[in-house]
Scaffold this motif. Structure first.
Motif, PDB file in Angstrom:
ATOM      1  N   TRP A   1       0.780  -1.230   0.000  1.00  0.00           N
ATOM      2  CA  TRP A   1       0.000   0.000   0.000  1.00  0.00           C
ATOM      3  C   TRP A   1       0.812   1.281   0.000  1.00  0.00           C
ATOM      4  O   TRP A   1       0.384   2.294  -0.562  1.00  0.00           O
ATOM      5  N   ILE A   2       1.963   1.292   0.627  1.00  0.00           N
ATOM      6  CA  ILE A   2       2.733   2.534   0.746  1.00  0.00           C
ATOM      7  C   ILE A   2       3.301   3.037  -0.580  1.00  0.00           C
ATOM      8  O   ILE A   2       3.186   4.237  -0.881  1.00  0.00           O
ATOM      9  N   PRO A   3       3.918   2.187  -1.408  1.00  0.00           N
ATOM     10  CA  PRO A   3       4.580   2.732  -2.616  1.00  0.00           C
ATOM     11  C   PRO A   3       3.676   3.539  -3.541  1.00  0.00           C
ATOM     12  O   PRO A   3       4.059   4.644  -3.967  1.00  0.00           O
ATOM     13  N   ALA A   4       2.505   3.048  -3.862  1.00  0.00           N
ATOM     14  CA  ALA A   4       1.627   3.788  -4.774  1.00  0.00           C
ATOM     15  C   ALA A   4       1.192   5.117  -4.158  1.00  0.00           C
ATOM     16  O   ALA A   4       1.074   6.126  -4.861  1.00  0.00           O
ATOM     17  N   ALA A   5       0.977   5.124  -2.848  1.00  0.00           N
ATOM     18  CA  ALA A   5       0.601   6.374  -2.184  1.00  0.00           C
ATOM     19  C   ALA A   5       1.729   7.393  -2.266  1.00  0.00           C
ATOM     20  O   ALA A   5       1.486   8.588  -2.493  1.00  0.00           O
ATOM     21  N   LEU A   6       2.960   6.931  -2.101  1.00  0.00           N
ATOM     22  CA  LEU A   6       4.094   7.851  -2.199  1.00  0.00           C
ATOM     23  C   LEU A   6       4.254   8.386  -3.620  1.00  0.00           C
ATOM     24  O   LEU A   6       4.547   9.568  -3.814  1.00  0.00           O
ATOM     25  N   VAL A   7       4.040   7.532  -4.597  1.00  0.00           N
ATOM     26  CA  VAL A   7       4.077   7.989  -5.994  1.00  0.00           C
ATOM     27  C   VAL A   7       3.007   9.059  -6.201  1.00  0.00           C
ATOM     28  O   VAL A   7       3.263  10.107  -6.811  1.00  0.00           O
ATOM     29  N   GLY A   8       1.817   8.812  -5.682  1.00  0.00           N
ATOM     30  CA  GLY A   8       0.736   9.790  -5.801  1.00  0.00           C
ATOM     31  C   GLY A   8       1.090  11.120  -5.157  1.00  0.00           C
ATOM     32  O   GLY A   8       0.828  12.188  -5.727  1.00  0.00           O
ATOM     33  N   LEU A   9       1.687  11.077  -3.958  1.00  0.00           N
ATOM     34  CA  LEU A   9       2.088  12.318  -3.284  1.00  0.00           C
ATOM     35  C   LEU A   9       3.099  13.104  -4.116  1.00  0.00           C
ATOM     36  O   LEU A   9       2.972  14.323  -4.262  1.00  0.00           O
TER      37      LEU A   9
ATOM     38  N   LEU B   1      -2.362  20.115   0.950  1.00  0.00           N
ATOM     39  CA  LEU B   1      -2.964  18.847   0.542  1.00  0.00           C
ATOM     40  C   LEU B   1      -1.980  17.693   0.722  1.00  0.00           C
ATOM     41  O   LEU B   1      -2.360  16.612   1.197  1.00  0.00           O
ATOM     42  N   ILE B   2      -0.730  17.912   0.387  1.00  0.00           N
ATOM     43  CA  ILE B   2       0.298  16.881   0.566  1.00  0.00           C
ATOM     44  C   ILE B   2       0.416  16.532   2.046  1.00  0.00           C
ATOM     45  O   ILE B   2       0.519  15.354   2.412  1.00  0.00           O
TER      46      ILE B   2
ATOM     47  N   GLY C   1      -0.374  13.022   3.519  1.00  0.00           N
ATOM     48  CA  GLY C   1       0.805  12.381   4.097  1.00  0.00           C
ATOM     49  C   GLY C   1       0.618  12.018   5.563  1.00  0.00           C
ATOM     50  O   GLY C   1       1.002  10.923   6.000  1.00  0.00           O
ATOM     51  N   VAL C   2       0.037  12.921   6.334  1.00  0.00           N
ATOM     52  CA  VAL C   2      -0.229  12.629   7.745  1.00  0.00           C
ATOM     53  C   VAL C   2      -1.224  11.484   7.865  1.00  0.00           C
ATOM     54  O   VAL C   2      -1.031  10.546   8.652  1.00  0.00           O
ATOM     55  N   ALA C   3      -2.298  11.556   7.084  1.00  0.00           N
ATOM     56  CA  ALA C   3      -3.315  10.495   7.148  1.00  0.00           C
ATOM     57  C   ALA C   3      -2.714   9.141   6.761  1.00  0.00           C
ATOM     58  O   ALA C   3      -2.972   8.124   7.434  1.00  0.00           O
ATOM     59  N   LEU C   4      -1.922   9.108   5.707  1.00  0.00           N
ATOM     60  CA  LEU C   4      -1.291   7.860   5.284  1.00  0.00           C
ATOM     61  C   LEU C   4      -0.373   7.327   6.384  1.00  0.00           C
ATOM     62  O   LEU C   4      -0.428   6.146   6.732  1.00  0.00           O
ATOM     63  N   SER C   5       0.447   8.192   6.934  1.00  0.00           N
ATOM     64  CA  SER C   5       1.408   7.765   7.953  1.00  0.00           C
ATOM     65  C   SER C   5       0.702   7.241   9.195  1.00  0.00           C
ATOM     66  O   SER C   5       1.080   6.191   9.735  1.00  0.00           O
ATOM     67  N   LEU C   6      -0.322   7.942   9.655  1.00  0.00           N
ATOM     68  CA  LEU C   6      -1.084   7.480  10.818  1.00  0.00           C
ATOM     69  C   LEU C   6      -1.785   6.151  10.525  1.00  0.00           C
ATOM     70  O   LEU C   6      -1.813   5.260  11.378  1.00  0.00           O
TER      71      LEU C   6
ATOM     72  N   ALA D   1      -7.501   3.445   2.629  1.00  0.00           N
ATOM     73  CA  ALA D   1      -8.429   3.460   1.492  1.00  0.00           C
ATOM     74  C   ALA D   1      -8.950   4.872   1.247  1.00  0.00           C
ATOM     75  O   ALA D   1      -9.058   5.310   0.091  1.00  0.00           O
ATOM     76  N   LEU D   2      -9.244   5.609   2.313  1.00  0.00           N
ATOM     77  CA  LEU D   2      -9.717   6.986   2.171  1.00  0.00           C
ATOM     78  C   LEU D   2      -8.631   7.866   1.542  1.00  0.00           C
ATOM     79  O   LEU D   2      -8.912   8.676   0.659  1.00  0.00           O
ATOM     80  N   VAL D   3      -7.395   7.688   1.979  1.00  0.00           N
ATOM     81  CA  VAL D   3      -6.278   8.430   1.380  1.00  0.00           C
ATOM     82  C   VAL D   3      -6.199   8.121  -0.113  1.00  0.00           C
ATOM     83  O   VAL D   3      -6.045   9.031  -0.937  1.00  0.00           O
ATOM     84  N   TYR D   4      -6.314   6.859  -0.465  1.00  0.00           N
ATOM     85  CA  TYR D   4      -6.277   6.478  -1.882  1.00  0.00           C
ATOM     86  C   TYR D   4      -7.405   7.144  -2.664  1.00  0.00           C
ATOM     87  O   TYR D   4      -7.190   7.623  -3.781  1.00  0.00           O
ATOM     88  N   LEU D   5      -8.607   7.160  -2.107  1.00  0.00           N
ATOM     89  CA  LEU D   5      -9.745   7.770  -2.801  1.00  0.00           C
ATOM     90  C   LEU D   5      -9.548   9.274  -2.997  1.00  0.00           C
ATOM     91  O   LEU D   5      -9.745   9.799  -4.095  1.00  0.00           O
ATOM     92  N   VAL D   6      -9.165   9.967  -1.933  1.00  0.00           N
ATOM     93  CA  VAL D   6      -8.950  11.415  -2.030  1.00  0.00           C
ATOM     94  C   VAL D   6      -7.795  11.718  -2.979  1.00  0.00           C
ATOM     95  O   VAL D   6      -7.881  12.624  -3.820  1.00  0.00           O
ATOM     96  N   MET D   7      -6.735  10.928  -2.868  1.00  0.00           N
ATOM     97  CA  MET D   7      -5.581  11.135  -3.732  1.00  0.00           C
ATOM     98  C   MET D   7      -5.937  10.911  -5.202  1.00  0.00           C
ATOM     99  O   MET D   7      -5.521  11.680  -6.075  1.00  0.00           O
ATOM    100  N   THR D   8      -6.720   9.891  -5.469  1.00  0.00           N
ATOM    101  CA  THR D   8      -7.151   9.623  -6.842  1.00  0.00           C
ATOM    102  C   THR D   8      -7.960  10.786  -7.388  1.00  0.00           C
ATOM    103  O   THR D   8      -7.732  11.247  -8.513  1.00  0.00           O
ATOM    104  N   GLY D   9      -8.883  11.288  -6.588  1.00  0.00           N
ATOM    105  CA  GLY D   9      -9.677  12.445  -7.007  1.00  0.00           C
ATOM    106  C   GLY D   9      -8.800  13.661  -7.258  1.00  0.00           C
ATOM    107  O   GLY D   9      -8.978  14.372  -8.249  1.00  0.00           O
ATOM    108  N   ALA D  10      -7.848  13.904  -6.354  1.00  0.00           N
ATOM    109  CA  ALA D  10      -6.945  15.048  -6.513  1.00  0.00           C
ATOM    110  C   ALA D  10      -6.067  14.896  -7.760  1.00  0.00           C
ATOM    111  O   ALA D  10      -5.838  15.871  -8.482  1.00  0.00           O
ATOM    112  N   LEU D  11      -5.599  13.692  -7.999  1.00  0.00           N
ATOM    113  CA  LEU D  11      -4.770  13.468  -9.201  1.00  0.00           C
ATOM    114  C   LEU D  11      -5.574  13.739 -10.464  1.00  0.00           C
ATOM    115  O   LEU D  11      -5.082  14.394 -11.388  1.00  0.00           O
TER     116      LEU D  11
END
Length: 130
Positions: A57-65, A77-78, A82-87, A114-124
């Motif tokens: 789960w971490i690598p794709a989130a970091l790529v997104g950031l 936003l980062i 980032g805080v949400a992912l880390s927590l 999952a929420l971080v992924y959803l928000v990140m996808t929308g932001a991307l």
């Protein structure tokens, strides 16, 4: 702090999470004398899965950031993502690191990731077409 610096901060934090989980798995291998797989040892299975889950789960989130930072998303936003992912990843890891297959930390970690992924996808999508 710029957006790319913020992304670098959360990359460092989450890479550290992966390192700690990997070291925990390695130390458990020595303690249980298991060189490959879990050896049927429940503690090994939990540690392997905790590390693998983070590695999944971490690598794709970091790529997104990083991509968000590079295409002009605000540092705020980062930081939020980032805080949400880390927590989320710490909560998930702590539950399994304590030898529990399930618990509130794991559930919260999975849902927040999952929420971080959803928000990140929308932001991307948003920053890609703006």
């Amino acid at each position: 702090m710029t957006a790319i610096e913020a992304a670098a901060l959360y990359a460092a934090i989450n890479i550290l999470i992966l390192l700690v989980l990997g070291l925990g798995t390695g130390l458990a291998r020595g303690r249980h004398k298991v060189n490959f797989g879990s050896g049927g040892v429940p503690d090994m299975e939990l540690r392997i899965r905790a590390h693998a889950n983070a590695a999944e789960w971490i690598p794709a989130a970091l790529v997104g950031l990083v991509i968000l930072a590079l295409i002009g998303a605000p540092a705020f936003l980062i930081h939020v993502l980032g805080v949400a992912l880390s927590l989320a990843r710490v909560a998930h890891a702590l539950t399994m690191g304590l030898g529990k297959q399930s618990g509130p930390g794991r559930t919260i970690g999975a849902l927040l990731t999952a929420l971080v992924y959803l928000v990140m996808t929308g932001a991307l999508f948003w920053y890609a077409v703006m």
